[in-house]
Scaffold this motif. Structure first.
Motif, mmCIF file in Angstrom:
data_model
loop_
_atom_site.group_PDB
_atom_site.id
_atom_site.type_symbol
_atom_site.label_atom_id
_atom_site.label_comp_id
_atom_site.label_asym_id
_atom_site.label_seq_id
_atom_site.Cartn_x
_atom_site.Cartn_y
_atom_site.Cartn_z
ATOM 1 N N ALA A 160 43.855 31.399 45.062
ATOM 2 C CA ALA A 160 43.831 32.847 44.778
ATOM 3 C C ALA A 160 43.074 33.128 43.483
ATOM 4 N N ILE A 161 43.281 32.303 42.464
ATOM 5 C CA ILE A 161 42.554 32.468 41.205
ATOM 6 C C ILE A 161 41.058 32.288 41.442
ATOM 7 N N ASP A 162 40.678 31.285 42.234
ATOM 8 C CA ASP A 162 39.257 31.073 42.551
ATOM 9 C C ASP A 162 38.668 32.288 43.269
ATOM 10 N N VAL A 163 39.349 32.771 44.302
ATOM 11 C CA VAL A 163 38.840 33.919 45.061
ATOM 12 C C VAL A 163 38.763 35.155 44.159
ATOM 13 N N TYR A 164 39.765 35.339 43.338
ATOM 14 C CA TYR A 164 39.799 36.447 42.376
ATOM 15 C C TYR A 164 38.581 36.364 41.441
ATOM 16 N N ASN A 165 38.297 35.172 40.933
ATOM 17 C CA ASN A 165 37.137 34.993 40.050
ATOM 18 C C ASN A 165 35.827 35.198 40.803
ATOM 19 N N TRP A 166 35.737 34.707 42.051
ATOM 20 C CA TRP A 166 34.524 34.893 42.851
ATOM 21 C C TRP A 166 34.272 36.376 43.116
ATOM 22 N N GLY A 167 35.309 37.166 43.099
ATOM 23 C CA GLY A 167 35.192 38.614 43.299
ATOM 24 C C GLY A 167 34.975 39.360 41.996
ATOM 25 N N GLY A 168 34.516 38.665 40.960
ATOM 26 C CA GLY A 168 34.265 39.320 39.672
ATOM 27 C C GLY A 168 35.524 39.654 38.906
ATOM 28 N N LYS A 169 36.537 38.812 39.060
ATOM 29 C CA LYS A 169 37.846 39.022 38.432
ATOM 30 C C LYS A 169 38.437 40.360 38.865
ATOM 31 N N THR A 170 38.313 40.604 40.184
ATOM 32 C CA THR A 170 38.925 41.773 40.826
ATOM 33 C C THR A 170 39.596 41.302 42.114
ATOM 34 N N TRP A 171 40.285 42.214 42.772
ATOM 35 C CA TRP A 171 40.968 41.941 44.035
ATOM 36 C C TRP A 171 40.120 42.371 45.231
ATOM 37 N N LYS A 172 38.833 42.676 45.011
ATOM 38 C CA LYS A 172 38.009 43.263 46.072
ATOM 39 C C LYS A 172 37.816 42.363 47.289
ATOM 40 N N LEU A 173 38.037 41.066 47.172
ATOM 41 C CA LEU A 173 37.868 40.178 48.315
ATOM 42 C C LEU A 173 39.110 40.120 49.217
ATOM 43 N N TRP A 174 40.175 40.816 48.863
ATOM 44 C CA TRP A 174 41.360 40.931 49.710
ATOM 45 C C TRP A 174 41.278 42.231 50.488
ATOM 46 N N SER A 175 41.522 42.179 51.770
ATOM 47 C CA SER A 175 41.435 43.379 52.606
ATOM 48 C C SER A 175 42.493 44.410 52.241
ATOM 49 N N THR A 176 43.542 43.997 51.561
ATOM 50 C CA THR A 176 44.621 44.916 51.198
ATOM 51 C C THR A 176 44.414 45.557 49.824
ATOM 52 N N CYS A 177 43.281 45.299 49.181
ATOM 53 C CA CYS A 177 43.076 45.841 47.828
ATOM 54 C C CYS A 177 43.107 47.371 47.818
ATOM 55 N N GLY A 178 42.635 48.010 48.900
ATOM 56 C CA GLY A 178 42.648 49.465 48.967
ATOM 57 C C GLY A 178 44.056 50.028 48.976
ATOM 58 N N ALA A 179 44.951 49.400 49.704
ATOM 59 C CA ALA A 179 46.338 49.848 49.779
ATOM 60 C C ALA A 179 47.020 49.723 48.418
ATOM 61 N N CYS A 180 46.486 48.825 47.563
ATOM 62 C CA CYS A 180 47.070 48.589 46.241
ATOM 63 C C CYS A 180 46.261 49.265 45.132
ATOM 64 N N ASN A 181 45.237 50.008 45.503
ATOM 65 C CA ASN A 181 44.356 50.663 44.525
ATOM 66 C C ASN A 181 43.846 49.639 43.519
ATOM 67 N N ALA A 182 43.418 48.476 44.040
ATOM 68 C CA ALA A 182 43.053 47.371 43.159
ATOM 69 C C ALA A 182 41.692 46.770 43.466
ATOM 70 N N CYS A 183 40.859 47.449 44.242
ATOM 71 C CA CYS A 183 39.591 46.848 44.663
ATOM 72 C C CYS A 183 38.575 46.674 43.527
ATOM 73 N N SER A 184 38.614 47.542 42.559
ATOM 74 C CA SER A 184 37.597 47.461 41.495
ATOM 75 C C SER A 184 38.194 47.136 40.132
ATOM 76 N N SER A 185 39.444 46.752 40.107
ATOM 77 C CA SER A 185 40.069 46.447 38.818
ATOM 78 C C SER A 185 40.788 45.112 38.875
ATOM 79 N N SER A 186 41.048 44.584 37.708
ATOM 80 C CA SER A 186 41.703 43.287 37.615
ATOM 81 C C SER A 186 43.183 43.434 37.882
#
Length: 160
Positions: free
Chosen positions: A134-160
């Motif tokens: 998860a840390i690797d994927v988070y870092n690959w996404g620019g230290k954001t949650w944008k690579l998780w499909s649920t980031c929108g539901a959590c309002n977390a796609c563009s933030s750490s």
């Protein structure tokens, strides 16, 4: 007549040919198509509610404390808890088989596309391995949650 005799001979030959190629079954048994068995779906003991062709994390649930796992890294704790709640509900053995056939597993539902890079090609069902992935994927996404499909539901796609 010859015509009736020819029809009877044709019917007997056809019946013999059909019988030779038809599967046989005994009383109390059912003939089973083996191809259907290999593609049957399982819920993996509840770990894969949508049905999976295999159970990479087993058939026993392993519910974990979401807050404890999120606190092991310096990301936004509220976003982490929301993502994990939506992804696995805290079940370290949660599995999802996607429509294309790929698998998401573990607390953060790491896709098998990433397993080679973060867990030596194996399903990261272990909590610590899943966290590292998860840390690797988070870092690959620019230290954001944008690579998780649920980031929108959590309002977390563009933030750490």
């Amino acid at each position: 007549t010859n015509y009736t005799r020819m029809n009877l001979i044709f019917f007997v030959i056809a019946a013999v040919i059909l019988a030779a190629f038809m599967p046989t079954a005994q009383a109390g048994t059912v003939a089973v198509n083996q191809n259907e068995l290999s593609t049957s779906s399982s819920t993996c003991g509840g770990n894969c509610p949508g049905g999976c062709a295999s159970c990479p994390c087993g058939t026993s649930s392993s519910y974990q404390d979401i807050s404890s796992w999120c606190s092991k890294h310096s990301w936004n704790q509220e976003h982490c808890k929301c993502i994990m709640s939506h992804e696995s509900g805290g079940n370290a053995n949660a599995v999802n088989q996607n429509s294309g056939g790929s698998y998401d597993v573990g607390l953060w539902q790491i896709n098998d596309y990433n397993w080679n890079a973060c867990s030596s090609g194996k399903a990261p069902c272990n909590g610590n391995t899943n966290l590292q992935c998860a840390i690797d994927v988070y870092n690959w996404g620019g230290k954001t949650w944008k690579l998780w499909s649920t980031c929108g539901a959590c309002n977390a796609c563009s933030s750490s």
